[in-house]
Design a protein around this motif. Structure first.
Motif, PDB file in Angstrom:
ATOM      1  N   LEU A 191      64.567  60.466  30.255  1.00  0.00           N
ATOM      2  CA  LEU A 191      64.333  61.632  31.101  1.00  0.00           C
ATOM      3  C   LEU A 191      64.367  62.904  30.261  1.00  0.00           C
ATOM      4  O   LEU A 191      63.546  63.805  30.442  1.00  0.00           O
ATOM      5  N   GLU A 192      65.288  62.982  29.330  1.00  0.00           N
ATOM      6  CA  GLU A 192      65.390  64.178  28.481  1.00  0.00           C
ATOM      7  C   GLU A 192      64.153  64.372  27.617  1.00  0.00           C
ATOM      8  O   GLU A 192      63.696  65.501  27.426  1.00  0.00           O
ATOM      9  N   SER A 193      63.595  63.283  27.084  1.00  0.00           N
ATOM     10  CA  SER A 193      62.382  63.419  26.266  1.00  0.00           C
ATOM     11  C   SER A 193      61.198  63.845  27.141  1.00  0.00           C
ATOM     12  O   SER A 193      60.328  64.594  26.687  1.00  0.00           O
ATOM     13  N   ALA A 194      61.170  63.400  28.387  1.00  0.00           N
ATOM     14  CA  ALA A 194      60.112  63.824  29.311  1.00  0.00           C
ATOM     15  C   ALA A 194      60.242  65.315  29.636  1.00  0.00           C
ATOM     16  O   ALA A 194      59.247  66.037  29.691  1.00  0.00           O
ATOM     17  N   LYS A 195      61.473  65.786  29.839  1.00  0.00           N
ATOM     18  CA  LYS A 195      61.698  67.215  30.086  1.00  0.00           C
ATOM     19  C   LYS A 195      61.280  68.034  28.866  1.00  0.00           C
ATOM     20  O   LYS A 195      60.682  69.109  29.001  1.00  0.00           O
ATOM     21  N   GLU A 196      61.594  67.545  27.685  1.00  0.00           N
ATOM     22  CA  GLU A 196      61.221  68.234  26.446  1.00  0.00           C
ATOM     23  C   GLU A 196      59.698  68.324  26.324  1.00  0.00           C
ATOM     24  O   GLU A 196      59.157  69.361  25.943  1.00  0.00           O
ATOM     25  N   TYR A 197      59.021  67.258  26.660  1.00  0.00           N
ATOM     26  CA  TYR A 197      57.557  67.228  26.640  1.00  0.00           C
ATOM     27  C   TYR A 197      56.982  68.321  27.557  1.00  0.00           C
ATOM     28  O   TYR A 197      56.040  69.015  27.202  1.00  0.00           O
ATOM     29  N   LEU A 198      57.553  68.472  28.734  1.00  0.00           N
ATOM     30  CA  LEU A 198      57.046  69.436  29.703  1.00  0.00           C
ATOM     31  C   LEU A 198      57.314  70.893  29.313  1.00  0.00           C
ATOM     32  O   LEU A 198      56.676  71.802  29.847  1.00  0.00           O
ATOM     33  N   LYS A 199      58.230  71.118  28.387  1.00  0.00           N
ATOM     34  CA  LYS A 199      58.486  72.494  27.945  1.00  0.00           C
ATOM     35  C   LYS A 199      57.230  73.155  27.401  1.00  0.00           C
ATOM     36  O   LYS A 199      57.063  74.360  27.501  1.00  0.00           O
ATOM     37  N   HIS A 200      56.305  72.367  26.843  1.00  0.00           N
ATOM     38  CA  HIS A 200      55.056  72.910  26.304  1.00  0.00           C
ATOM     39  C   HIS A 200      54.137  73.440  27.405  1.00  0.00           C
ATOM     40  O   HIS A 200      53.233  74.209  27.149  1.00  0.00           O
ATOM     41  N   TYR A 201      54.393  73.011  28.636  1.00  0.00           N
ATOM     42  CA  TYR A 201      53.588  73.439  29.778  1.00  0.00           C
ATOM     43  C   TYR A 201      54.299  74.479  30.635  1.00  0.00           C
ATOM     44  O   TYR A 201      53.795  74.852  31.686  1.00  0.00           O
TER      45      TYR A 201
END
Length: 85
Positions: free
Chosen positions: A73-83
């Motif tokens: 979940l944390e890596s998915a949240k990190e991914y979304l930071k770019h958006y």
């Protein structure tokens, strides 16, 4: 379908058994981040933006990013930071 944050949300099932694990709305930039957790334990992060459609009074939430699969979940949240800009 339902109204969510001023736009029409069409419920999508990513793999038929995925469930929403995280949802966050950014009113200042009009974006909706949703992370689905699949039955196999992986996470699918999506960024949505409102797009006008002549058939509807309200805009529709439209997917902004390509499909991505993350291990946590944390890596998915990190991914979304770019958006989140």
């Amino acid at each position: 379908m339902e109204e969510k944050h001023g736009a029409i949300w069409i419920k999508i099932e990513v793999d038929g058994v995925a469930q929403v694990a995280f949802e966050h709305y950014f009113p200042s930039i009009q974006k909706l981040h949703v992370i689905y957790e699949q039955a196999n334990g992986t996470f699918l992060p999506y960024s949505f933006v409102p797009k006008s459609d002549p058939q509807w009074r309200l805009p529709l939430w439209s997917q902004e990013n390509e499909k991505a699969m993350m291990p946590t979940l944390e890596s998915a949240k990190e991914y979304l930071k770019h958006y989140a800009m």
